[in-house]
Design a protein around this motif. Structure first.
Motif, mmCIF file in Angstrom:
data_model
loop_
_atom_site.group_PDB
_atom_site.id
_atom_site.type_symbol
_atom_site.label_atom_id
_atom_site.label_comp_id
_atom_site.label_asym_id
_atom_site.label_seq_id
_atom_site.Cartn_x
_atom_site.Cartn_y
_atom_site.Cartn_z
ATOM 1 N N GLY A 1 -35.834 27.664 64.417
ATOM 2 C CA GLY A 1 -36.663 26.889 63.505
ATOM 3 C C GLY A 1 -37.515 25.855 64.203
ATOM 4 O O GLY A 1 -38.300 25.166 63.547
ATOM 5 N N GLU A 2 -37.389 25.706 65.529
ATOM 6 C CA GLU A 2 -38.193 24.763 66.300
ATOM 7 C C GLU A 2 -39.056 25.533 67.292
ATOM 8 O O GLU A 2 -38.578 26.441 67.975
ATOM 9 N N THR A 3 -40.309 25.158 67.376
ATOM 10 C CA THR A 3 -41.264 25.775 68.290
ATOM 11 C C THR A 3 -41.984 24.680 69.059
ATOM 12 O O THR A 3 -42.514 23.736 68.451
ATOM 13 N N VAL B 1 -37.881 20.804 81.642
ATOM 14 C CA VAL B 1 -38.821 21.888 81.927
ATOM 15 C C VAL B 1 -38.895 22.086 83.434
ATOM 16 O O VAL B 1 -38.622 21.182 84.220
ATOM 17 N N ARG B 2 -39.257 23.290 83.808
ATOM 18 C CA ARG B 2 -39.551 23.593 85.203
ATOM 19 C C ARG B 2 -41.039 23.322 85.441
ATOM 20 O O ARG B 2 -41.897 23.895 84.771
ATOM 21 N N LEU C 1 -39.540 35.324 69.415
ATOM 22 C CA LEU C 1 -38.678 36.415 69.862
ATOM 23 C C LEU C 1 -37.420 35.889 70.533
ATOM 24 O O LEU C 1 -36.367 36.539 70.490
ATOM 25 N N GLN C 2 -37.495 34.720 71.158
ATOM 26 C CA GLN C 2 -36.317 34.129 71.792
ATOM 27 C C GLN C 2 -35.241 33.821 70.766
ATOM 28 O O GLN C 2 -34.042 33.938 71.059
ATOM 29 N N HIS C 3 -35.639 33.436 69.552
ATOM 30 C CA HIS C 3 -34.690 33.088 68.491
ATOM 31 C C HIS C 3 -34.499 34.243 67.504
ATOM 32 O O HIS C 3 -34.231 34.013 66.321
ATOM 33 N N VAL D 1 -35.473 24.252 75.527
ATOM 34 C CA VAL D 1 -34.213 23.893 74.875
ATOM 35 C C VAL D 1 -34.524 23.485 73.437
ATOM 36 O O VAL D 1 -34.818 22.319 73.138
ATOM 37 N N THR D 2 -34.490 24.463 72.542
ATOM 38 C CA THR D 2 -34.736 24.227 71.126
ATOM 39 C C THR D 2 -33.726 25.017 70.309
ATOM 40 O O THR D 2 -33.032 25.894 70.827
#
Length: 563
Positions: A229-231, A247-248, A294-296, A225-226
């Motif tokens: 610009g956040e990693t 987190v799982r 890649l998620q963002h 959950v970001t």
């Protein structure tokens, strides 16, 4: 003269005496078991009587008369009630049984072995915390350790897990060398093989040492959950950060404290350098960063120096511009990245001059992941070519304004081969794997406040963002899904995060929509040795900006960076 024989009772009565003792001991144990309720009630009555006497002694003399009268009235009322005396007797017996029950003995101080350990630690600290000129030293040979030690706890093996030490005010606690000597001694005397945290209170002249629990290694790659610009680089201790993310973890879920690295135009540490030992998890960190980028909706360009195919799972995926592992492809890819950075700067400069926002292709993040540049440097030097690190100067110096982020991974034994631009502009630092305090200080800029353990799992290390504190770090498990040694749950976790593959085009002509970055030179293509896809889409060529416009954009970027 012949000796007279001893009496029979003295020669053969030993066995009878032993059997008699066993019978008496068994009888005593049986009597104790039978009379245990009576013993408990008697002990309770004695405690109730002692409490009553103490209460009576604490009562003021002017109030004893009314108290005695009230007690007599209560006793008379109980005596006149039906079954009153019986109920009163039952109540008193129950109270006595509750008061006389056996309670576990609470430990109020160290036992003999623990006190001896504290005494030995106190004697070892005397040469460091005492001077001959001190008229009343806190530390002296044969002195009382209780005046200097407090808040101590031990584990089941009798080793210290927490200790607060008060030291004299003249100790130079502001000198790193003096601190290091004390920390090294405490580490050796308290037990090696564990990770200790040392918290120096210079104002109060106190040192708190405590053992840190191991960071969990069960968190695998997943969607965190970001915001863009956040990693999430990994996870650390709960008291080290003020944020948690769900987190799982195994079959359940929980909140974990993350180490969040912020990139973009407003970031103070837009580029990252990760250094580790072989097998320590630097490739895992780069895969985790790539999946989150890649998620963002970011564009990712991977340049692999070792050529082991660690990033083959990214080949041909949406958002992945290329995965290069040879010197030719690496040089072409980094040259394209430098020109793409210049193009973005020029486009942003034109937009600002016209009073308009930057174009969408300029605001789209571009990630350059470079693994083991020292190998590429050696290969380029053998062929008489340019060091690939020199092509990183423009992305490193001006990448923040152009939404370009550079992540470099190297090993400890070849970290000296990194060029000055990489060292100067990678302000976010990560170390993974076992390392000496000197190696950690050389990479992070300052040694950590914990003792590095000799054996750590993959992905375990330290992180420092800019001038912030050094934090412990555990990278989420992000293994190569094509590796046969990867366990199936981890393989499925990584595969579920990979974007879809691009459909193979009938020709090798690039599509302009595949990437926002134009370049005049032939675009880097994926090396066949690391690519499972025989025809990955190459980087799109386009018309490069004019030389004067690029120079003007670079000067503007210099002003923005310095400002």
């Amino acid at each position: 003269m012949a000796r007279r024989p001893l009496p029979r009772i003295l020669t053969s009565g030993g066995a009878s005496i032993t059997r008699g003792r066993e019978v008496v001991r068994t009888a005593a144990d049986s009597a104790t078991d039978v009379l245990h309720p009576l013993i408990t009630v008697t002990r309770g009555l004695r405690k109730l009587a002692a409490a009553g006497r103490a209460k009576w002694a604490a009562t003021p003399k002017e109030r004893r008369g009314p108290t005695l009268f009230l007690t007599a009235v209560c006793l008379l009322a109980v005596a006149l009630m039906p079954y009153g005396p019986l109920l009163a007797l039952i109540t008193v017996m129950a109270a006595a049984a509750w008061k006389g029950r056996e309670r576990p003995v609470e430990k109020t101080g160290p036992d003999e072995a623990e006190a001896e350990r504290l005494r030995a630690l106190y004697e070892a600290l005397v040469p460091f915390f005492s001077v001959p000129e001190d008229p009343s030293p806190l530390f002296s040979h044969g002195g009382a350790w209780s005046a200097a030690f407090s808040d101590f706890t031990f584990d089941d093996d009798g080793r210290l897990t927490r200790l607060r030490i008060a030291y004299p005010a003249y100790f130079p606690d502001g000198e790193p060398a003096s601190r290091a000597r004390i920390e090294q001694l405490l580490h050796a005397k308290s037990g090696r093989g564990r990770e200790y945290l040392f918290e120096w209170d210079e104002e109060g002249n106190q040192l708190l040492m405590r053992v840190l629990p191991a960071l969990p290694t069960s968190i695998v790659a997943q969607r965190f959950v970001t915001v863009p610009g956040e990693t999430v680089l990994g996870f650390t201790d709960a008291e080290a950060v003020q944020r948690t993310v769900p987190v799982r973890d195994g079959d359940g879920s929980r909140d974990a404290p993350p180490v969040v690295w912020r990139t973009g135009p407003r970031s103070t540490e837009p580029h990252l350098l990760a250094v580790g030992q072989p097998g320590s998890g630097t490739s895992t960190l780069l895969r985790s960063v790539a999946l989150q980028a890649l998620q963002h909706s970011g564009d990712v360009l991977v340049v692999e120096g070792c050529g082991t195919g660690e990033y083959a799972c990214l080949v041909g995926r949406d958002g992945v511009l290329g995965v290069e592992c040879g010197p030719d492809g690496a040089l072409a890819a980094l040259e394209w990245a430098a020109r793409e950075t210049e193009r973005r700067l020029a486009a942003a400069h034109r937009a600002r001059t016209a009073g308009e926002p930057a174009p969408a292709d300029v605001r789209r993040p571009l990630w350059i992941l470079l693994d083991r540049p020292s190998v590429l440097r050696d290969l380029a030097a053998a062929d008489g070519r340019t060091d690939p690190q020199e092509l990183l100067q423009v992305p490193l110096r001006h990448g923040r304004a152009a939404h370009v982020t550079v992540v470099v991974a190297e090993q400890f034994d070849t970290v000296d081969t990194l060029g000055e631009p990489v060292r100067a502009h990678t302000r976010a630092r990560v170390t993974l794997g076992p390392a000496t305090p000197g190696q950690l200080a050389a990479v992070l800029g300052t040694p950590p406040h914990t003792t590095p353990p000799p054996h750590v799992p993959p992905g375990r290390g330290y992180v420092r963002l800019g001038t912030g504190p050094v934090l412990r770090l555990q990278v989420p498990a992000t293994p190569d899904p094509y590796d046969e040694a990867t366990v199936e749950p981890h393989r499925q976790a990584v595969l579920s995060l990979l974007p879809n593959r691009r459909p193979p085009s009938p020709s090798m002509a690039p599509a302009p929509s595949m990437a926002p970055a134009p370049a005049p030179s032939p675009a880097p293509t994926t090396s066949p040795s690391t690519s499972p896809d025989p025809s990955p889409a190459p980087l799109p060529p386009a018309e490069a900006p004019r030389a004067a416009e690029a120079a003007e954009a670079l000067r503007a970027a210099e002003n923005v960076t310095s400002g």
